[in-house]
Design a protein around this motif. Sequence first.
Motif, PDB file in Angstrom:
ATOM      1  N   ARG A 192      44.129  32.940  42.731  1.00  0.00           N
ATOM      2  CA  ARG A 192      44.537  33.688  43.933  1.00  0.00           C
ATOM      3  C   ARG A 192      45.397  32.827  44.851  1.00  0.00           C
ATOM      4  NH1 ARG A 192      47.024  35.451  47.114  1.00  0.00           N
ATOM      5  NH2 ARG A 192      46.517  36.763  48.918  1.00  0.00           N
ATOM      6  N   SER A 193      45.084  31.554  44.958  1.00  0.00           N
ATOM      7  CA  SER A 193      45.863  30.684  45.838  1.00  0.00           C
ATOM      8  C   SER A 193      47.298  30.519  45.348  1.00  0.00           C
ATOM      9  CB  SER A 193      45.190  29.312  45.957  1.00  0.00           C
ATOM     10  OG  SER A 193      45.331  28.560  44.763  1.00  0.00           O
ATOM     11  N   LEU A 194      47.525  30.692  44.055  1.00  0.00           N
ATOM     12  CA  LEU A 194      48.869  30.577  43.497  1.00  0.00           C
ATOM     13  C   LEU A 194      49.640  31.885  43.577  1.00  0.00           C
ATOM     14  CD1 LEU A 194      48.057  28.505  40.279  1.00  0.00           C
ATOM     15  CD2 LEU A 194      48.984  27.661  42.443  1.00  0.00           C
ATOM     16  N   LEU A 195      48.933  32.997  43.636  1.00  0.00           N
ATOM     17  CA  LEU A 195      49.558  34.317  43.583  1.00  0.00           C
ATOM     18  C   LEU A 195      50.125  34.694  44.950  1.00  0.00           C
ATOM     19  CD1 LEU A 195      49.843  36.536  41.367  1.00  0.00           C
ATOM     20  CD2 LEU A 195      47.809  37.617  42.355  1.00  0.00           C
ATOM     21  N   ARG A 196      51.356  35.150  44.952  1.00  0.00           N
ATOM     22  CA  ARG A 196      51.934  35.645  46.197  1.00  0.00           C
ATOM     23  C   ARG A 196      51.133  36.848  46.694  1.00  0.00           C
ATOM     24  NH1 ARG A 196      57.147  34.317  43.626  1.00  0.00           N
ATOM     25  NH2 ARG A 196      58.103  32.667  44.862  1.00  0.00           N
ATOM     26  N   ASP A 197      51.214  37.099  48.008  1.00  0.00           N
ATOM     27  CA  ASP A 197      50.468  38.229  48.564  1.00  0.00           C
ATOM     28  C   ASP A 197      50.905  39.550  47.926  1.00  0.00           C
ATOM     29  OD1 ASP A 197      49.104  36.514  50.179  1.00  0.00           O
ATOM     30  OD2 ASP A 197      50.318  36.881  51.967  1.00  0.00           O
ATOM     31  N   GLY A 198      52.130  39.598  47.452  1.00  0.00           N
ATOM     32  CA  GLY A 198      52.614  40.794  46.768  1.00  0.00           C
ATOM     33  C   GLY A 198      52.590  40.661  45.266  1.00  0.00           C
ATOM     34  N   GLY A 199      51.712  39.810  44.743  1.00  0.00           N
ATOM     35  CA  GLY A 199      51.658  39.570  43.303  1.00  0.00           C
ATOM     36  C   GLY A 199      50.719  40.511  42.572  1.00  0.00           C
ATOM     37  N   GLY A 200      50.707  40.405  41.245  1.00  0.00           N
ATOM     38  CA  GLY A 200      49.842  41.239  40.422  1.00  0.00           C
ATOM     39  C   GLY A 200      49.203  40.454  39.301  1.00  0.00           C
ATOM     40  N   MET A 201      48.077  40.959  38.812  1.00  0.00           N
ATOM     41  CA  MET A 201      47.309  40.263  37.779  1.00  0.00           C
ATOM     42  C   MET A 201      46.810  41.262  36.746  1.00  0.00           C
ATOM     43  SD  MET A 201      43.807  38.023  38.349  1.00  0.00           S
ATOM     44  CE  MET A 201      44.659  36.847  39.411  1.00  0.00           C
ATOM     45  N   ALA A 202      46.923  40.891  35.464  1.00  0.00           N
ATOM     46  CA  ALA A 202      46.375  41.695  34.368  1.00  0.00           C
ATOM     47  C   ALA A 202      45.524  40.779  33.501  1.00  0.00           C
ATOM     48  CB  ALA A 202      47.493  42.325  33.543  1.00  0.00           C
ATOM     49  N   LEU A 203      44.227  41.079  33.417  1.00  0.00           N
ATOM     50  CA  LEU A 203      43.287  40.248  32.680  1.00  0.00           C
ATOM     51  C   LEU A 203      42.639  41.061  31.570  1.00  0.00           C
ATOM     52  CD1 LEU A 203      41.411  38.490  35.641  1.00  0.00           C
ATOM     53  CD2 LEU A 203      43.336  37.597  34.315  1.00  0.00           C
ATOM     54  N   ALA A 204      42.721  40.566  30.344  1.00  0.00           N
ATOM     55  CA  ALA A 204      42.015  41.183  29.222  1.00  0.00           C
ATOM     56  C   ALA A 204      40.602  40.616  29.168  1.00  0.00           C
ATOM     57  CB  ALA A 204      42.746  40.911  27.912  1.00  0.00           C
ATOM     58  N   VAL A 205      39.611  41.492  29.020  1.00  0.00           N
ATOM     59  CA  VAL A 205      38.206  41.065  29.029  1.00  0.00           C
ATOM     60  C   VAL A 205      37.454  41.733  27.886  1.00  0.00           C
ATOM     61  CG1 VAL A 205      38.218  40.732  31.532  1.00  0.00           C
ATOM     62  CG2 VAL A 205      37.506  42.936  30.593  1.00  0.00           C
ATOM     63  N   ASN A 206      36.343  41.123  27.508  1.00  0.00           N
ATOM     64  CA  ASN A 206      35.440  41.692  26.512  1.00  0.00           C
ATOM     65  C   ASN A 206      34.259  42.316  27.252  1.00  0.00           C
ATOM     66  OD1 ASN A 206      33.834  42.350  24.348  1.00  0.00           O
ATOM     67  ND2 ASN A 206      33.429  40.236  23.713  1.00  0.00           N
ATOM     68  N   ARG A 207      34.113  43.617  27.142  1.00  0.00           N
ATOM     69  CA  ARG A 207      33.068  44.324  27.880  1.00  0.00           C
ATOM     70  C   ARG A 207      31.663  43.939  27.405  1.00  0.00           C
ATOM     71  NH1 ARG A 207      34.992  49.395  30.232  1.00  0.00           N
ATOM     72  NH2 ARG A 207      32.964  50.289  29.779  1.00  0.00           N
ATOM     73  N   HIS A 208      31.564  43.408  26.196  1.00  0.00           N
ATOM     74  CA  HIS A 208      30.256  42.983  25.699  1.00  0.00           C
ATOM     75  C   HIS A 208      29.740  41.748  26.420  1.00  0.00           C
ATOM     76  CE1 HIS A 208      30.052  45.938  22.619  1.00  0.00           C
ATOM     77  NE2 HIS A 208      30.935  45.394  21.802  1.00  0.00           N
ATOM     78  N   THR A 209      30.651  40.905  26.895  1.00  0.00           N
ATOM     79  CA  THR A 209      30.233  39.635  27.490  1.00  0.00           C
ATOM     80  C   THR A 209      30.606  39.487  28.958  1.00  0.00           C
ATOM     81  OG1 THR A 209      32.282  38.577  26.729  1.00  0.00           O
ATOM     82  CG2 THR A 209      30.355  38.449  25.268  1.00  0.00           C
ATOM     83  N   LEU A 210      31.343  40.434  29.497  1.00  0.00           N
ATOM     84  CA  LEU A 210      31.719  40.385  30.914  1.00  0.00           C
ATOM     85  C   LEU A 210      31.713  41.801  31.469  1.00  0.00           C
ATOM     86  CD1 LEU A 210      32.651  38.794  33.379  1.00  0.00           C
ATOM     87  CD2 LEU A 210      35.003  39.015  32.553  1.00  0.00           C
ATOM     88  N   ALA A 211      30.667  42.125  32.221  1.00  0.00           N
ATOM     89  CA  ALA A 211      30.546  43.462  32.800  1.00  0.00           C
ATOM     90  C   ALA A 211      31.618  43.675  33.860  1.00  0.00           C
ATOM     91  CB  ALA A 211      29.160  43.646  33.409  1.00  0.00           C
ATOM     92  N   ARG A 212      32.155  44.875  33.907  1.00  0.00           N
ATOM     93  CA  ARG A 212      33.197  45.175  34.888  1.00  0.00           C
ATOM     94  C   ARG A 212      32.707  44.937  36.310  1.00  0.00           C
ATOM     95  NH1 ARG A 212      37.716  48.491  36.075  1.00  0.00           N
ATOM     96  NH2 ARG A 212      37.532  49.440  38.142  1.00  0.00           N
ATOM     97  N   SER A 213      31.476  45.342  36.586  1.00  0.00           N
ATOM     98  CA  SER A 213      30.947  45.183  37.949  1.00  0.00           C
ATOM     99  C   SER A 213      30.889  43.712  38.346  1.00  0.00           C
ATOM    100  CB  SER A 213      29.561  45.815  38.055  1.00  0.00           C
ATOM    101  OG  SER A 213      28.668  45.243  37.114  1.00  0.00           O
ATOM    102  N   ASP A 214      30.500  42.845  37.400  1.00  0.00           N
ATOM    103  CA  ASP A 214      30.436  41.416  37.689  1.00  0.00           C
ATOM    104  C   ASP A 214      31.830  40.845  37.906  1.00  0.00           C
ATOM    105  OD1 ASP A 214      27.682  41.439  37.449  1.00  0.00           O
ATOM    106  OD2 ASP A 214      27.698  40.809  35.348  1.00  0.00           O
TER     107      ASP A 214
END
Length: 389
Positions: free
Chosen positions: A312-334
Amino acid sequence: MTSTVTVLRAPSANRVYASRSGPLAAAEAHWVLGAHLGAPSRVTERAVGGMDALRIEGLELTAPRGVSTDPAPEDHTGSDAPALRLLASLSSTLGLLEDVAGAVQGEGCGGAGTLLRPLDLPPVLRHPGDLETILKYPGKTNEQFTALLVNLAAALSTRRAGLFDGTLTLLDPLCGRGTTLNRALRLGLSPLGAEIDRKDVEAYRAFLATWLRTHRYKHTVTDGRLTRHGKQLGIRIDAELAPDKQAQREGRGQTLTVYGCDTRELAHLLPARSVDAIVGDLPYGVQHGGRSAAGWQRSPLEVLAEAAPGWRSLLRDGGGMALAVNRHTLARSDATAVLADAGLRVISADGAFRHRVDQSIDRDVLLAIPTDHPQAEQLAALGTDERTP
C-alpha cells in the motif's frame, strides 16, 4: 453512435482453465471496459460458427472527434478508438466482429436480421508471443490468466491510459520466474518485480537474456548485489531493451528491474506512492509457502498480512491491485480484513473470478484499491453490477 461487437475468444491451451475461460473473459471485459470507458457494457457469452465468443453491446467504436484515423473516420478500424484498443488487449481476444444491419431474415450469424463484419485488431502488443509462452516450469501461471490480472489491475488505476503508451508503472511483488513481467513487457511497459527465491531470479535472468539475444534485440542485462544498510538482501537484475537501434534512438526502449528479496523489503527499496498497478499471484499454501520472519511458512494469510502495508505504501492513491488467491487456504473475509487494515478496499464481488485449477486450488481474484482512491465509488459500482461466473 454505439455499436455491438462480437469478440472471438482464443482457445486456452490449459485444459482446466479453458473450462471456465468464458465466464472469466466476460468478467474481465465488464471491469476493463467499465473502468476505462466510464460505464459498464452488457457482456454475454455466445458462439459464432462453433467458436466461443463474447457479445458486447453499447460500445463507441469510432475514434474521439478530432482524432485522425486511417482509413476514413466512418470506418471503425481507426486504432486510436479507445474501445478497440481495449477489446484487442483483453486476455483471450482472437478477433473482432461488428454487428451490422443486414437484409437477411430470421437467425443470422449475429442474430435475427444482422450480419457480422470483421474489424482489424489494433496492435497493442510490442513483442513476439513466445516471450510469454516459451518458458515452461511447474506451477507457472497460465498466460491468459496473467494477462487478465494485468488488465484488471491497470483498469483500476487513474493512470490506466498508460497501459497503451508505456507509462503505467506495474509491480509484481511475487514475480517468480517472470510471467507477469513478460506480459508487461509485451504491452510496452517497464515493469518491476520482486522474488525471494534466488534460483527463480537467476532462471529468469538467463531466460530473458537468451530471448533478447535470440531475437536480436538491442539490450543489456546486468545483475549485482542488492543491499540495504550494508546488509545483502539478494541480487538485483536490471535490463534495458529495444527491438532495434531506431527504436532505441527514438526513446521507445523499455527497462525492467527484478529485486531478489523478500517482498516486505520493497517499501524500503522503492519510492513511496510510485506504483500505478500491483499484480500478485499469492502463495497457495499447497505446494509452496511464503517467507515470513520465522522462515518458510504455509500460511498465505500471514504472507499477505506482512506484505500488504508495504504494498500500500508503494501504491499511488489512484492505483489498483489484482491478487490471485486460493480459496482453500485464504478465506475472502480474512483477506479483506487484512487488506482493509493496510488501507485497501476490496471492490470485486465474492467469486467474481472463481475457477478450479486442480483438486487443491480453488482460485479467485481480489480487486482492491486504496480507501482514498479518487474514483472509489465509480469503481465499486462495477463490483455491485458485475457478472459472476
